[in-house]
Structure formats: structure tokens, C-alpha cells
Design an enzyme around this catalytic site. Structure first.
Site, PDB file in Angstrom:
ATOM      1  N   LYS A   1      -5.300   2.797  -2.531  1.00 17.35           N
ATOM      2  CA  LYS A   1      -4.432   2.151  -1.542  1.00 17.35           C
ATOM      3  C   LYS A   1      -5.209   1.818  -0.249  1.00 17.35           C
ATOM      4  O   LYS A   1      -4.904   0.848   0.434  1.00 17.35           O
ATOM      5  CB  LYS A   1      -3.219   3.035  -1.248  1.00 17.35           C
TER       6      LYS A   1
ATOM      7  N   TYR B   1      -5.171   8.245  -5.821  1.00 22.17           N
ATOM      8  CA  TYR B   1      -4.195   7.240  -5.375  1.00 22.17           C
ATOM      9  C   TYR B   1      -4.553   6.695  -3.988  1.00 22.17           C
ATOM     10  O   TYR B   1      -4.598   5.475  -3.776  1.00 22.17           O
ATOM     11  CB  TYR B   1      -2.822   7.902  -5.369  1.00 22.17           C
TER      12      TYR B   1
ATOM     13  N   SER C   1       0.866  -1.174   0.000  1.00 24.88           N
ATOM     14  CA  SER C   1       0.000   0.000   0.000  1.00 24.88           C
ATOM     15  C   SER C   1       0.905   1.227   0.000  1.00 24.88           C
ATOM     16  O   SER C   1       1.849   1.308  -0.804  1.00 24.88           O
ATOM     17  CB  SER C   1      -0.939  -0.059   1.213  1.00 24.88           C
TER      18      SER C   1
HETATM   19  N1  LIG Z   1       8.090   5.014  -4.573  1.00 23.13           N
HETATM   20  C1  LIG Z   1       7.341   5.514  -3.608  1.00 23.13           C
HETATM   21  O1  LIG Z   1       7.579   6.621  -3.118  1.00 23.13           O
HETATM   22  C2  LIG Z   1       6.196   4.702  -3.045  1.00 23.13           C
HETATM   23  C3  LIG Z   1       5.636   5.091  -1.816  1.00 23.13           C
HETATM   24  C4  LIG Z   1       4.575   4.352  -1.295  1.00 23.13           C
HETATM   25  C5  LIG Z   1       4.094   3.256  -1.975  1.00 23.13           C
HETATM   26  N2  LIG Z   1       4.643   2.892  -3.164  1.00 23.13           N
HETATM   27  C6  LIG Z   1       4.084   1.734  -3.865  1.00 23.13           C
HETATM   28  O2  LIG Z   1       5.110   0.789  -4.054  1.00 23.13           O
HETATM   29  C7  LIG Z   1       4.887   0.075  -5.269  1.00 23.13           C
HETATM   30  C8  LIG Z   1       6.130   0.165  -6.132  1.00 23.13           C
HETATM   31  O3  LIG Z   1       6.405   1.517  -6.393  1.00 23.13           O
HETATM   32  P1  LIG Z   1       7.728   1.970  -7.175  1.00 23.13           P
HETATM   33  O4  LIG Z   1       7.931   3.391  -6.869  1.00 23.13           O
HETATM   34  O5  LIG Z   1       8.807   0.993  -6.948  1.00 23.13           O
HETATM   35  O6  LIG Z   1       7.177   1.882  -8.701  1.00 23.13           O
HETATM   36  P2  LIG Z   1       7.933   1.762 -10.099  1.00 23.13           P
HETATM   37  O7  LIG Z   1       9.386   2.003  -9.992  1.00 23.13           O
HETATM   38  O8  LIG Z   1       7.165   2.646 -11.037  1.00 23.13           O
HETATM   39  O9  LIG Z   1       7.637   0.249 -10.490  1.00 23.13           O
HETATM   40  C9  LIG Z   1       6.324  -0.159 -10.743  1.00 23.13           C
HETATM   41  C10 LIG Z   1       6.344  -1.593 -11.222  1.00 23.13           C
HETATM   42  O10 LIG Z   1       5.001  -2.046 -11.420  1.00 23.13           O
HETATM   43  C11 LIG Z   1       4.869  -2.607 -12.742  1.00 23.13           C
HETATM   44  N3  LIG Z   1       3.497  -2.398 -13.187  1.00 23.13           N
HETATM   45  C12 LIG Z   1       2.791  -1.250 -13.226  1.00 23.13           C
HETATM   46  N4  LIG Z   1       1.568  -1.456 -13.711  1.00 23.13           N
HETATM   47  C13 LIG Z   1       1.479  -2.789 -13.980  1.00 23.13           C
HETATM   48  C14 LIG Z   1       0.459  -3.630 -14.513  1.00 23.13           C
HETATM   49  N5  LIG Z   1      -0.720  -3.132 -14.890  1.00 23.13           N
HETATM   50  N6  LIG Z   1       0.703  -4.950 -14.654  1.00 23.13           N
HETATM   51  C15 LIG Z   1       1.900  -5.453 -14.303  1.00 23.13           C
HETATM   52  N7  LIG Z   1       2.905  -4.712 -13.778  1.00 23.13           N
HETATM   53  C16 LIG Z   1       2.698  -3.396 -13.644  1.00 23.13           C
HETATM   54  C17 LIG Z   1       5.910  -1.804 -13.559  1.00 23.13           C
HETATM   55  O11 LIG Z   1       6.342  -2.455 -14.743  1.00 23.13           O
HETATM   56  P3  LIG Z   1       5.630  -2.199 -16.194  1.00 23.13           P
HETATM   57  O12 LIG Z   1       5.365  -0.731 -16.272  1.00 23.13           O
HETATM   58  O13 LIG Z   1       6.607  -2.714 -17.194  1.00 23.13           O
HETATM   59  O14 LIG Z   1       4.376  -3.004 -16.158  1.00 23.13           O
HETATM   60  C18 LIG Z   1       7.067  -1.776 -12.551  1.00 23.13           C
HETATM   61  O15 LIG Z   1       7.735  -3.008 -12.545  1.00 23.13           O
HETATM   62  C19 LIG Z   1       3.648   0.696  -5.898  1.00 23.13           C
HETATM   63  O16 LIG Z   1       2.522  -0.067  -5.569  1.00 23.13           O
HETATM   64  C20 LIG Z   1       3.566   2.064  -5.249  1.00 23.13           C
HETATM   65  O17 LIG Z   1       2.245   2.573  -5.211  1.00 23.13           O
HETATM   66  C21 LIG Z   1       5.681   3.580  -3.715  1.00 23.13           C
END
Ligand SMILES: NC(=O)c1ccc[n+]([C@@H]2O[C@H](COP(=O)([O-])OP(=O)(O)OC[C@H]3O[C@@H](n4cnc5c(N)ncnc54)[C@H](OP(=O)(O)O)[C@@H]3O)[C@@H](O)[C@H]2O)c1
Length: 332
Positions: free
Chosen positions: A191, A187, A173
Site C-alpha cells: 500500500k 500488506y 490505499s
Molecule cells: N475493508 C477494510 O478494512 C479496508 C481498509 C483499508 C483499505 N482497504 C482496501 O480497500 C480495497 C477494498 O477492500 P474491501 O474490504 O472492500 O475488499 P473485498 O470486500 O474483499 O473486495 C475486494 C474486491 O477486489 C476484487 N479483486 C481482488 N483481487 C483481484 C484481482 N486480482 N483482479 C481483479 N479483482 C480483484 C474482488 O473480487 P474477486 O475476488 O472476484 O476478484 C472484490 O471485488 C482494497 O484495496 C483494500 O486493501 C480495505
């Protein structure tokens, strides 16, 4: 004198709770040779989780849409494998689209690596903006990617875990899934939905020795975060900065450790611990120590949260004033 007696009794009480805690905690899962499937495993937090899992000797399936990014991640993660054996594979599928293709691809991946022991639902994205400026289609997109992807992946994997009486499922989340924040209406809602799903599901699957972990990362330095920064309103950026910026490795480390221990909440940093205590509500508990900490700290954390809320209100007021001044200058 009485103070020291009370302090001694309190310390003994905490030690007893600490010793009793394992009685209600799930047995830690062994990741050595386990099959760990990570959605969103080609980037950011998901990729960092894959690196940590491989280091512990797990076999890892990376799931995402873009095969080129998946291949790159596979090569990077495989370098960390302790032996020569192939322990990283990829599955390219749009998790938000169609359940039948997700199920079919997941079944194929289990032929090679065996049944999934740990499913980490990390695929996700953010679409920040003021409520009346975010395209309406983005509200649905957030639900499709952040919520339905998790439903599809979990639905495909859970029956096998129930049958074998063993499994861990993680929902990634966000701190924006614990408290609604300016600019995150689309968003945050998606979540928050994961929380309802996690609590319901945990009640259903506990008798099958399947344990859920609901992770609440703060801002984390990833490609996804860099992308989201481009369209974040100033208010959102200033408010979320109060929790600091974490590294993907740090976040992955904590999520994986909590998953192994079967903890229901996985939170990071002081703000994370405060938010989880404040919002624990009726959530499941797997540690007497954790429950005690929640009971003892909730009041004081509520007071601290009021100070935070006032600070956020000031940020929003200042930004509004700045914007109106700028617009006024433009009109002149
Ligand atoms: N970074 C932050 O600050 C943060 C904070 C709180 C929570 N989160 C959560 O943590 C998780 C990871 O975030 P991140 O920042 O590491 O994101 P990221 O770098 O953008 O990576 C997202 C990943 O999800 C895959 N993805 C997206 N849509 C998809 C779909 N429909 N089907 C299959 N794969 C899909 C993307 O690959 P493809 O695009 O190739 O499909 C990629 O591998 C997310 O759920 C995000 O909401 C992140």
C-alpha cells in the site's frame, strides 16, 4: 484586547485563504453520464462506490475476477439507477496477471460505455501475520494484487484521459499505507508503494488535467475485512481498532466526494485527518486551506502520535507477556 485583535486577524486570514483556495483547486468533475470504472467493484468498498456513482447518474463498469459475484453486484447496483437505460456492466479479469488481457477487456468495455472518465482502483486484499510467519509467496501476492493491478488498470486507461485532457484516477490505499503496523508488513509495503506511484504520476499528468486521489480507508466493514479478521494477530486487531470500524457506504461517500473535487488525499475520521497531515511530506496540494491546516497542525499531531505509539507499544508488550505466560503454563 491584543488577544481579540490577533484572533480577528487570524479569522480574516483563514477567510481569505478559503476564498483563494479554488484558484489552485481542479474544477469538479460532473459524474452525470460519466463512465466510472471500479476495480474490485463486486464487493465491499468497491461495490459501495458503484452504488454511489450510479445514484449520481454515472455509467459504471464493475471489474473483478469472479463472474458470479460480479453478476450479483450488477443486479444490486442497477436497481439504484434513476432510469431504465442499462448503466452497469461487468468485466471479469484477473488484474494482477497479464497486462494484455486487461487492456483488451478494458477496450471492449469502452466501446459500449464510452471512454473512462473516472478510474477507481479498489481491487485489493490483505494478508496479515507476523513477518516471519507470513508465507513468502504472500509478499509477492500483495504486490501483484494491491500494486500491479493498479499499474495495469491505470496504464490501460491513462492514455485516453491524456488525449481528452480530462480524467480522475483513484488509488485505494489504506491507513496501513500511511503508517506501518504490527502484522501488516506484507500488506503495508504494497500500500505504501501506491503512494510513490501516485505522487510520481500526479506530477506527470497534472498538465493534462488528470487528477489523482489517494484514499486511506481505516478498518471498514466489508467481506474482505471479515476474511482478514480470521488470521489477524491479536496485536494487529487491538491496534487497528483504535481508529474504529467504518461502514463501506461512509468510506465510499468520502472517496467519491474527494474524487469529484480532485483532492490528492482522501482520508476518513479524526485519525485519518491526523495521519494525512502528519505524513503529507512533499505531496501535491490542491487546496490552500488544506495546506494551511497541514502547516498549522503538524507539530501538535506529532505530539499526539507519540502518545498513540506508546499505547501501541504497550499493547504489543502485553500481548507478548500474555502469550509467554500461556506458553509457560502449557509447558508446565
Ligand atoms: N475493508 C477494510 O478494512 C479496508 C481498509 C483499508 C483499505 N482497504 C482496501 O480497500 C480495497 C477494498 O477492500 P474491501 O474490504 O472492500 O475488499 P473485498 O470486500 O474483499 O473486495 C475486494 C474486491 O477486489 C476484487 N479483486 C481482488 N483481487 C483481484 C484481482 N486480482 N483482479 C481483479 N479483482 C480483484 C474482488 O473480487 P474477486 O475476488 O472476484 O476478484 C472484490 O471485488 C482494497 O484495496 C483494500 O486493501 C480495505
Amino acid at each position: 484586547m491584543w488577544f481579540w485583535i490577533a484572533l480577528a486577524i487570524f479569522i480574516v486570514f483563514i477567510i481569505v485563504l478559503y476564498l483563494l483556495s479554488p484558484l489552485i483547486s481542479p474544477k469538479p468533475i460532473d459524474l452525470q453520464n460519466a463512465h466510472v470504472m471500479i476495480t474490485g467493484g463486486s464487493s465491499g468498498i468497491g461495490k459501495a462506490l458503484a452504488c454511489q456513482a450510479v445514484r449520481t447518474g454515472a455509467r459504471v463498469t464493475l471489474v473483478a475476477r469472479d463472474q458470479v459475484k460480479l453478476d450479483q453486484a450488477q443486479s444490486e447496483v442497477a436497481l439504484l439507477a434513476p432510469g431504465e437505460e442499462k448503466i452497469v456492466q461487468t468485466v471479469s479479469v484477473d488484474l494482477s496477471a497479464d497486462y494484455d488481457s486487461v487492456k483488451k477487456k478494458f477496450e471492449e468495455s469502452q466501446v459500449t460505455f464510452g471512454p473512462v472518465d473516472v478510474l477507481i482502483n479498489c481491487a485489493g486484499t490483505a494478508s496479515p501475520g507476523r513477518f516471519d510467519e507470513v508465507p513468502l509467496s504472500d509478499f509477492k501476492k500483495m504486490i501483484d494484487i494491491n500494486y500491479m493491478s493498479t499499474v495495469h488498470a491505470t496504464r490501460a486507461i491513462l492514455p485516453g484521459m491524456k488525449e481528452r485532457g480530462l480524467g480522475r484516477i483513484v488509488f485505494v490505499s489504506s491507513q496501513a499505507g500511511q503508517t506501518g503496523l504490527f502484522g501488516f508488513s506484507a500488506y503495508s509495503a504494497s500500500k505504501y508503494a501506491l503512494r510513490g506511484l501516485a505522487e510520481s504520476l500526479q506530477m506527470e499528468v497534472k498538465p493534462y488535467n488528470v487528477h489523482l486521489t489517494l484514499a486511506f480507508p481505516p478498518d471498514t466493514n466489508t467481506p474482505g475485512f471479515a476474511e482478514e479478521q480470521k488470521s489477524k494477530p491479536e496485536e494487529t486487531r487491538l491496534i487497528s481498532e483504535t481508529s474504529g470500524l467504518f461502514s463501506a457506504d461512509n468510506v465510499a461517500n468520502i472517496i467519491l466526494a474527494d474524487t469529484v473535487r480532485g483532492r490528492f488525499f482522501s482520508s476518513m475520521g479524526l485519525d485519518g485527518i491526523m495521519l494525512s497531515s502528519l505524513t503529507c511530506g512533499f505531496s501535491p496540494v490542491v487546496s490552500i486551506m488544506e495546506a494551511t491546516q497541514q502547516v498549522l497542525t503538524m507539530g501538535i499531531f506529532r505530539i499526539i502520535s507519540l502518545i498513540y505509539l506508546d499505547h501501541f507499544d504497550r499493547i504489543i508488550r502485553d500481548c507478548k507477556m500474555k502469550r509467554e505466560l500461556k506458553e509457560g503454563t502449557k509447558k508446565d
